[in-house]
Write an enzyme that holds these catalytic residues in place. Structure first.
Site, mmCIF file in Angstrom:
data_model
loop_
_atom_site.group_PDB
_atom_site.id
_atom_site.type_symbol
_atom_site.label_atom_id
_atom_site.label_comp_id
_atom_site.label_asym_id
_atom_site.label_seq_id
_atom_site.Cartn_x
_atom_site.Cartn_y
_atom_site.Cartn_z
ATOM 1 N N HIS A 307 0.854 -1.185 0.000
ATOM 2 C CA HIS A 307 0.000 0.000 0.000
ATOM 3 C C HIS A 307 0.888 1.232 0.000
ATOM 4 O O HIS A 307 1.958 1.213 0.607
ATOM 5 C CB HIS A 307 -0.902 0.009 1.241
ATOM 6 C CG HIS A 307 -2.085 0.895 1.066
ATOM 7 N ND1 HIS A 307 -2.015 2.245 1.268
ATOM 8 C CD2 HIS A 307 -3.349 0.621 0.667
ATOM 9 C CE1 HIS A 307 -3.195 2.763 1.004
ATOM 10 N NE2 HIS A 307 -4.022 1.806 0.643
ATOM 11 N N ASP A 364 -7.956 -5.073 -0.062
ATOM 12 C CA ASP A 364 -8.494 -5.847 -1.172
ATOM 13 C C ASP A 364 -8.132 -7.323 -1.111
ATOM 14 O O ASP A 364 -8.654 -8.119 -1.874
ATOM 15 C CB ASP A 364 -7.993 -5.275 -2.515
ATOM 16 C CG ASP A 364 -8.723 -3.995 -2.850
ATOM 17 O OD1 ASP A 364 -9.891 -3.889 -2.459
ATOM 18 O OD2 ASP A 364 -8.120 -3.116 -3.479
#
Ligand code: CMC
Length: 428
Positions: A307, A364
């Site tokens: 991320h 996700d």
């Protein structure tokens, strides 16, 4: 401590103010640097650049903190509802009972879309990806609500657009799916709550009763909360930059949906499941794929890992992992892909490559597993993300316009040819 930073260039010193946020974050304000020195700053991908000041979401990537308007994501996911979180994110405070009732009622009254939208939908081939369809349909709403194009629109008009977007996006999303599977459209039922209504429009048929499974509706509500906002990410920045030209909220959200679509952003949830299925079909050797992800000559990346801001853990991933376990258990689903996901996570978290780069499962990684369990098809996963992210996009757009932020227009360092004479065709 000084409240300015000093840049020394070419023997001259420039003092730049330092601004401080409410959580002690500091930033050098370089807005006057070019005027004074001729210098600009460069930061590809805006890795170290704050594009704005914002009071919506606080995020500390090192500590794994995410708060909306001061409330932790853990508490919101546990105690709130998606509609309440939407109100909080957009208007800044938790609603009173009356405010929440009015907000819900307003949204419920606007779930229908104009019948002419159906002819636009009909124009899409059934193979059209639902994210493309959704982005187009949202943009098309400007045609039905032309007042939204007025840059000097009133507060009431903006509020009308906010309500319409929240109300109509589930209808448009479900219809994008119906177009994909060539089934008749199901109209909204205003006796149902937000998520139940969406599920019925997705999975129901106009001729049949549709029984809502509360486990599914609650799980969906929690997933939407977890996606509600994430400060200046790719799609939110897109919404702000489109809106900064005073484009309508519909057009800005449509652009946000397009930005979310890519596999490095919201499209990762679809890419994760496709990756896990590939690994399964290839014999289930997880270590082979970890090796591929580490190989710099191989473009493969472990989807759902890493991320831009979380370098320790993604707090949303922790909540989702637990929710995935609960949903699979409650629905009695034994998904072999889950085992591969768990194995992949265990292997990657022990691997020095991933440790050194702070690569952890992100939101996700597990959301796709829940969506599958809920019966949502893979190419609708990113649409689910869009439904959840809508309040964030609205809040970012509203804040940007209310603060009177200037048009977004970065500069560049030009690296092309210097001036040269035009070459006639016969001399090329
Ligand atoms: N698999 C393998 N290596 C990776 C991965 C990955 N998923 N992510 C980053 N790296 C490596 C990358 O190769 C680089 O290595 P090196 O320093 O040796 O060159 C290092 O880690 C830093 O990567 P980066 O691309 O500079 O980091 P970034 O902040 O620009 O990218 C990211 C962040 C999310 C785009 C990236 O981690 C990625 O591509 N992840 C997979 C896609 C994904 O899951 N996206 C969903 C993000 S969460 C949902 C959302 O909010 O959008």
């Amino acid at each position: 401590m000084s409240d300015f930073a000093e840049i020394i260039y070419d023997g001259k010193s420039y003092q730049l103010p330092v601004v401080e946020g409410s959580e002690g974050e500091k930033a050098i304000d370089i807005s006057k640097l070019r005027g004074a020195s001729g210098l600009i700053t460069i930061d590809k991908g805006f890795k170290n650049t704050g594009s704005t000041e914002s009071a919506i979401t606080f995020l500390d990537g090192e500590k794994g903190i995410l708060r909306h308007r001061g409330y932790t994501i853990e508490e919101l996911a546990d105690k709130s509802s998606f509609i309440e979180v939407s109100y909080l994110v957009i208007y800044g405070e938790l609603p009173t009972q009356e405010e929440l009732a009015n907000f819900k009622n307003d949204i419920t009254q606007h779930t229908l879309v104009h019948e002419d939208v159906k002819s636009i939908l009909d124009g899409f081939p059934s193979k059209a990806h639902p994210m493309g369809v959704l982005s187009s349909l949202v943009s098309s709403l400007t045609a039905f609500y032309p007042k939204s194009l007025d840059p000097n629109r009133s507060v009431e008009e903006v509020n009308g657009t906010i309500i319409r977007l929240l109300a109509k996006l589930p209808t448009l999303a479900a219809w994008a799916f119906k177009n994909r599977v060539r089934q008749p459209l199901v109209y909204p039922n205003n006796n149902l709550d937000y998520c139940s209504n969406f599920l019925r429009m997705m999975f129901g048929l106009p001729t049949e009763e549709y029984n809502i499974n509360p486990v599914v509706a609650n799980a969906l509500d929690k997933l939407l909360i977890l996606h509600a906002d994430h400060e200046q990410n790719c799609s939110a920045s897109t919404v702000r930059i489109v809106g900064s030209s005073h484009a309508s909220l519909y057009a800005s959200v449509s652009a946000g949906i397009a930005a979310l679509w890519g596999p490095l952003h919201g499209g990762a949830n679809q890419a994760v499941i496709e990756m896990l299925e590939n690994i399964k079909a290839d014999g289930g050797d997880v270590s082979k794929y970890v090796a591929k992800a580490k190989d710099k000559s191989d473009p493969f990346r472990l989807m759902g890992f890493g991320h831009r801001v979380y370098k320790n853990f993604d707090p949303r991933a922790r909540i989702i992992k637990k929710a995935a376990d609960d949903v699979l258990e409650a629905l009695g689903i034994d998904d072999p892909v889950l085992e591969i996901a768990q194995e992949l996570e265990a292997v990657a978290l022990k691997d020095q490559y991933f440790i050194d780069r702070g690569l952890y499962p992100n939101v996700d990684f597990y959301s796709g597993i829940i969506y599958r369990a809920l019966g949502i098809p893979t190419d609708m996963f990113t649409v689910m993300f869009a439904l959840g992210r809508l309040p964030g996009w609205i809040a970012q757009w509203k804040e940007m316009r209310e603060n009177g932020d200037p048009i977004g227009r970065p500069r560049q360092v030009y690296t092309g040819h210097n001036e040269r004479p035009y070459v006639p065709m016969n001399e090329r």
